[in-house]
Design a protein around this motif. Sequence first.
Motif, PDB file in Angstrom:
ATOM      1  N   PHE A 127       0.881  -1.171   0.000  1.00 42.67           N
ATOM      2  CA  PHE A 127       0.000   0.000   0.000  1.00 42.67           C
ATOM      3  C   PHE A 127       0.915   1.216   0.000  1.00 42.67           C
ATOM      4  CE2 PHE A 127      -4.636  -0.806   1.312  1.00 42.67           C
ATOM      5  CZ  PHE A 127      -4.680  -2.001   0.621  1.00 42.67           C
ATOM      6  N   ALA A 128       1.688   1.322  -1.059  1.00 43.22           N
ATOM      7  CA  ALA A 128       2.742   2.327  -1.146  1.00 43.22           C
ATOM      8  C   ALA A 128       3.102   2.519  -2.612  1.00 43.22           C
ATOM      9  CB  ALA A 128       3.968   1.854  -0.375  1.00 43.22           C
ATOM     10  N   GLU A 129       3.874   3.562  -2.871  1.00 46.41           N
ATOM     11  CA  GLU A 129       4.308   3.774  -4.252  1.00 46.41           C
ATOM     12  C   GLU A 129       5.405   2.786  -4.648  1.00 46.41           C
ATOM     13  OE1 GLU A 129       4.345   8.106  -5.663  1.00 46.41           O
ATOM     14  OE2 GLU A 129       4.618   8.262  -3.475  1.00 46.41           O
ATOM     15  N   TYR A 130       6.220   2.411  -3.677  1.00 48.69           N
ATOM     16  CA  TYR A 130       7.344   1.512  -3.966  1.00 48.69           C
ATOM     17  C   TYR A 130       7.485   0.458  -2.877  1.00 48.69           C
ATOM     18  CZ  TYR A 130       8.719   5.215  -7.172  1.00 48.69           C
ATOM     19  OH  TYR A 130       8.724   6.132  -8.172  1.00 48.69           O
ATOM     20  N   ILE A 131       8.098  -0.653  -3.258  1.00 42.94           N
ATOM     21  CA  ILE A 131       8.374  -1.717  -2.294  1.00 42.94           C
ATOM     22  C   ILE A 131       9.640  -2.437  -2.756  1.00 42.94           C
ATOM     23  CG2 ILE A 131       6.872  -3.342  -3.545  1.00 42.94           C
ATOM     24  CD1 ILE A 131       6.141  -4.562  -0.790  1.00 42.94           C
ATOM     25  N   VAL A 132      10.420  -2.943  -1.802  1.00 44.13           N
ATOM     26  CA  VAL A 132      11.573  -3.765  -2.190  1.00 44.13           C
ATOM     27  C   VAL A 132      11.297  -5.220  -1.833  1.00 44.13           C
ATOM     28  CG1 VAL A 132      13.414  -2.038  -2.087  1.00 44.13           C
ATOM     29  CG2 VAL A 132      12.767  -3.283  -0.006  1.00 44.13           C
ATOM     30  N   ALA A 133      11.845  -6.115  -2.643  1.00 43.66           N
ATOM     31  CA  ALA A 133      11.691  -7.548  -2.412  1.00 43.66           C
ATOM     32  C   ALA A 133      12.930  -8.267  -2.927  1.00 43.66           C
ATOM     33  CB  ALA A 133      10.450  -8.060  -3.135  1.00 43.66           C
ATOM     34  N   PRO A 134      13.247  -9.435  -2.345  1.00 41.96           N
ATOM     35  CA  PRO A 134      14.368 -10.216  -2.879  1.00 41.96           C
ATOM     36  C   PRO A 134      14.071 -10.648  -4.314  1.00 41.96           C
ATOM     37  CG  PRO A 134      13.588 -11.112  -0.771  1.00 41.96           C
ATOM     38  CD  PRO A 134      12.588 -10.096  -1.217  1.00 41.96           C
ATOM     39  N   GLN A 135      15.093 -10.693  -5.156  1.00 43.80           N
ATOM     40  CA  GLN A 135      14.838 -11.022  -6.563  1.00 43.80           C
ATOM     41  C   GLN A 135      14.234 -12.412  -6.735  1.00 43.80           C
ATOM     42  OE1 GLN A 135      18.023 -11.576  -9.285  1.00 43.80           O
ATOM     43  NE2 GLN A 135      19.549 -12.139  -7.741  1.00 43.80           N
ATOM     44  N   GLU A 136      14.517 -13.334  -5.838  1.00 48.84           N
ATOM     45  CA  GLU A 136      13.958 -14.694  -5.952  1.00 48.84           C
ATOM     46  C   GLU A 136      12.437 -14.690  -5.849  1.00 48.84           C
ATOM     47  OE1 GLU A 136      16.385 -13.920  -3.789  1.00 48.84           O
ATOM     48  OE2 GLU A 136      18.087 -14.924  -4.743  1.00 48.84           O
ATOM     49  N   ASN A 137      11.874 -13.646  -5.229  1.00 55.55           N
ATOM     50  CA  ASN A 137      10.417 -13.559  -5.042  1.00 55.55           C
ATOM     51  C   ASN A 137       9.702 -12.862  -6.194  1.00 55.55           C
ATOM     52  OD1 ASN A 137      11.600 -13.994  -2.330  1.00 55.55           O
ATOM     53  ND2 ASN A 137       9.477 -13.906  -1.676  1.00 55.55           N
ATOM     54  N   VAL A 138      10.478 -12.378  -7.156  1.00 54.92           N
ATOM     55  CA  VAL A 138       9.905 -11.548  -8.220  1.00 54.92           C
ATOM     56  C   VAL A 138       9.747 -12.365  -9.502  1.00 54.92           C
ATOM     57  CG1 VAL A 138      10.231  -9.447  -9.577  1.00 54.92           C
ATOM     58  CG2 VAL A 138      10.966  -9.501  -7.180  1.00 54.92           C
ATOM     59  N   LEU A 139       8.548 -12.282 -10.083  1.00 56.88           N
ATOM     60  CA  LEU A 139       8.213 -13.089 -11.263  1.00 56.88           C
ATOM     61  C   LEU A 139       7.683 -12.173 -12.367  1.00 56.88           C
ATOM     62  CD1 LEU A 139       8.233 -16.211 -11.459  1.00 56.88           C
ATOM     63  CD2 LEU A 139       5.813 -16.164 -10.864  1.00 56.88           C
ATOM     64  N   PRO A 140       8.240 -12.282 -13.583  1.00 52.48           N
ATOM     65  CA  PRO A 140       7.724 -11.449 -14.681  1.00 52.48           C
ATOM     66  C   PRO A 140       6.284 -11.834 -15.046  1.00 52.48           C
ATOM     67  CG  PRO A 140       9.871 -12.385 -15.230  1.00 52.48           C
ATOM     68  CD  PRO A 140       9.398 -13.076 -13.992  1.00 52.48           C
ATOM     69  N   VAL A 141       5.528 -10.846 -15.495  1.00 49.95           N
ATOM     70  CA  VAL A 141       4.129 -11.048 -15.881  1.00 49.95           C
ATOM     71  C   VAL A 141       4.058 -11.214 -17.406  1.00 49.95           C
ATOM     72  CG1 VAL A 141       1.862  -9.915 -15.967  1.00 49.95           C
ATOM     73  CG2 VAL A 141       3.296  -9.693 -13.919  1.00 49.95           C
ATOM     74  N   PRO A 142       3.369 -12.258 -17.889  1.00 48.26           N
ATOM     75  CA  PRO A 142       3.242 -12.436 -19.347  1.00 48.26           C
ATOM     76  C   PRO A 142       2.544 -11.248 -19.993  1.00 48.26           C
ATOM     77  CG  PRO A 142       2.409 -14.377 -18.167  1.00 48.26           C
ATOM     78  CD  PRO A 142       2.679 -13.327 -17.141  1.00 48.26           C
ATOM     79  N   GLU A 143       2.849 -11.021 -21.252  1.00 50.65           N
ATOM     80  CA  GLU A 143       2.332  -9.857 -21.970  1.00 50.65           C
ATOM     81  C   GLU A 143       0.805  -9.763 -21.950  1.00 50.65           C
ATOM     82  OE1 GLU A 143       3.180  -8.633 -26.397  1.00 50.65           O
ATOM     83  OE2 GLU A 143       5.030  -9.192 -25.342  1.00 50.65           O
ATOM     84  N   ARG A 144       0.130 -10.907 -22.045  1.00 47.54           N
ATOM     85  CA  ARG A 144      -1.335 -10.874 -22.175  1.00 47.54           C
ATOM     86  C   ARG A 144      -2.054 -10.687 -20.845  1.00 47.54           C
ATOM     87  NH1 ARG A 144      -3.088 -15.764 -25.899  1.00 47.54           N
ATOM     88  NH2 ARG A 144      -5.114 -14.866 -25.435  1.00 47.54           N
TER      89      ARG A 144
END
Length: 359
Positions: A127-144
């Motif tokens: 609930f913020a403009e920005y957040i940090v997270a470990p890269q292992e937790n980050v997943l790209p979103v498919p284009e569609r």
Amino acid sequence: MTTSESRNHTMMNACVLHAVGDIRYQQVPKPHPQRGQVLVRVAFCGVCGSDIPRVFVKGTYRFPTIIGHEFSGIVEACGEDVNRVSPGQRVVVFPLIWCGKCAPCEQGKYVQCIDYDYLGSRSDGAFAEYIVAPQENVLPVPERVSLEEAAMTEPAAVALHALRRVQGDLLGRSIAVFGAGPIGLIVAQWARAMGAAPIFVFDIVDRKVRMAQELGFELAFNSRERDALEAIRSVTQREGVAVSIEGAGVPQTFVQAAMCTMRGGTMVILGNPSADVMLPAGLISQLMRREVVVVGTWNSDYSAAGNDDDWRAVLDGVARGTIALRSLITHQVPLRDAPQLLLMMKEGREFFSKVLVYP
Ligand SMILES: [Zn+2]
Ligand SMILES: [Zn+2]
């Protein structure tokens, strides 16, 4: 870091929980990505059913904390050694930060981690403009997949996980979902995608029942008007359903889900309990005689290694149109209005299903 002037500020807007019931929209320092961390510019963050008691009854792990754990966004900057994503990429974030050292973590069962951190309850959320997270937790979103839909990856993964807790194929098996909130409606959609039939959906709020019907579930009923057990028996030759999902967390639906499960069937406990449940001895005896399997489900499986986990299955399912998330959104509200929005949800002043906020 980016050169855009507005993004160079050291402060950002966020909704901060200072104490139970005391949530404020205010300026806080903008986080910076450390080694291995990703700074995400939040696009949308969903209000989870658990956020209402978190804000108004239970509080967060410590204060002050920024709430919000169901979100999507765009990578703004990367700390050193980040190689999984790059700035500009659209992403979702698995909010559970596992320790990586305990036995469950070594088996990749992050939701069973014994020493975890959690964005939006133990650490600052989205609930913020920005957040940090470990890269292992980050997943790209498919284009569609839109960023609105992507913000619902977490509840959709929770819904899928509940069905994956059932042994065996769901093809041709009957299922009853108790509770037609966002997660219940997604459970029903996953069940349909897996070939389950017939699919019953029950709720006590007409609008929710109607949402289920609009999603194509003809056997959606208001269980105040139509007895759930009777409705199920009339369609299943009195057998009951192979799988019952308790997704409302109230004693009545817990009892109904137990009663309607057929011989050798499975009952899944999904809804966070709101009260103690009293099971009549006769019902317990029935569960024994019918050899019903009762399973719990918690959170969702996420794989840092890229296996077929719940999260990738959701993003893939939305991209293919297997499940529809967009029609569940009833509210999209700017972050600054989030405190009033949460109060409205607590008091139930308006009908809502999935509610998203955006900074
Ligand atoms: Zn949630
Ligand atoms: Zn661990």
